[in-house]
Design a protein around this motif. Structure first.
Motif, PDB file in Angstrom:
ATOM      1  N   LEU A   1       5.762  44.735  43.722  1.00 54.95           N
ATOM      2  CA  LEU A   1       6.051  45.357  42.423  1.00 54.95           C
ATOM      3  C   LEU A   1       6.302  46.843  42.599  1.00 54.95           C
ATOM      4  N   GLU A   2       5.484  47.475  43.404  1.00 62.18           N
ATOM      5  CA  GLU A   2       5.631  48.913  43.606  1.00 62.18           C
ATOM      6  C   GLU A   2       6.993  49.262  44.202  1.00 62.18           C
ATOM      7  N   ALA A   3       7.452  48.491  45.180  1.00 64.38           N
ATOM      8  CA  ALA A   3       8.760  48.741  45.792  1.00 64.38           C
ATOM      9  C   ALA A   3       9.880  48.509  44.790  1.00 64.38           C
ATOM     10  N   THR A   4       9.748  47.476  43.962  1.00 64.17           N
ATOM     11  CA  THR A   4      10.759  47.184  42.955  1.00 64.17           C
ATOM     12  C   THR A   4      10.845  48.307  41.927  1.00 64.17           C
ATOM     13  N   VAL A   5       9.703  48.771  41.456  1.00 61.76           N
ATOM     14  CA  VAL A   5       9.675  49.862  40.477  1.00 61.76           C
ATOM     15  C   VAL A   5      10.267  51.127  41.089  1.00 61.76           C
ATOM     16  N   GLU A   6       9.923  51.416  42.312  1.00 65.24           N
ATOM     17  CA  GLU A   6      10.455  52.606  42.980  1.00 65.24           C
ATOM     18  C   GLU A   6      11.974  52.518  43.113  1.00 65.24           C
ATOM     19  N   LYS A   7      12.485  51.331  43.463  1.00 66.16           N
ATOM     20  CA  LYS A   7      13.935  51.127  43.585  1.00 66.16           C
ATOM     21  C   LYS A   7      14.612  51.350  42.236  1.00 66.16           C
TER      22      LYS A   7
ATOM     23  N   ASP B   1      15.831  42.017  37.635  1.00 65.20           N
ATOM     24  CA  ASP B   1      14.625  42.856  37.630  1.00 65.20           C
ATOM     25  C   ASP B   1      13.892  42.723  36.295  1.00 65.20           C
ATOM     26  N   GLN B   2      14.645  42.767  35.197  1.00 70.72           N
ATOM     27  CA  GLN B   2      14.042  42.635  33.872  1.00 70.72           C
ATOM     28  C   GLN B   2      13.319  41.303  33.734  1.00 70.72           C
ATOM     29  N   HIS B   3      13.979  40.248  34.177  1.00 69.28           N
ATOM     30  CA  HIS B   3      13.385  38.915  34.073  1.00 69.28           C
ATOM     31  C   HIS B   3      12.089  38.846  34.885  1.00 69.28           C
TER      32      HIS B   3
ATOM     33  N   VAL C   1       0.205  47.392  35.558  1.00 69.84           N
ATOM     34  CA  VAL C   1       0.589  47.655  34.167  1.00 69.84           C
ATOM     35  C   VAL C   1       1.175  49.057  34.045  1.00 69.84           C
ATOM     36  N   MET C   2       0.575  50.021  34.711  1.00 69.87           N
ATOM     37  CA  MET C   2       1.090  51.394  34.674  1.00 69.87           C
ATOM     38  C   MET C   2       2.488  51.473  35.287  1.00 69.87           C
ATOM     39  N   LEU C   3       2.729  50.733  36.373  1.00 70.24           N
ATOM     40  CA  LEU C   3       4.052  50.722  36.998  1.00 70.24           C
ATOM     41  C   LEU C   3       5.100  50.157  36.042  1.00 70.24           C
TER      42      LEU C   3
END
Length: 58
Positions: free
Chosen positions: A4-10, A21-23, A39-41
Motif C-alpha cells: 500500500l505504501e509503495a502504491t500511495v507513493e507512486k 488504483d481506485q478500485h 488509513v492515513m495513507l
C-alpha cells in the motif's frame, strides 16, 4: 507482493491515479482491517483528489 505504501507513493509522486488504483483502495477499505497507518495513507490520496492535485486516468 502488494505494498500500500509503495502504491500511495507512486500515485502521489506521479500525481495520477488509475481506475485500477481506485478500485484497489476501495476494496481494501471494504474487505480488510486496516491499520491506522494504512488509513492515513489512503486519506492522503482522497485529500489530494479533493484538492485537485491528482488526475484520474484510465
Amino acid at each position: 507482493m502488494y505494498s500500500l505504501e509503495a502504491t500511495v507513493e507512486k500515485i502521489l509522486s506521479t500525481r495520477r491515479i488509475t481506475r485500477q488504483d481506485q478500485h484497489l483502495l476501495m476494496v481494501l477499505g471494504r474487505h480488510h482491517q486496516l491499520s491506522h497507518h494504512d488509513v492515513m495513507l489512503i486519506d492522503r490520496i482522497y485529500d489530494a483528489l479533493h484538492q485537485g492535485r491528482l488526475r484520474v486516468i484510465d
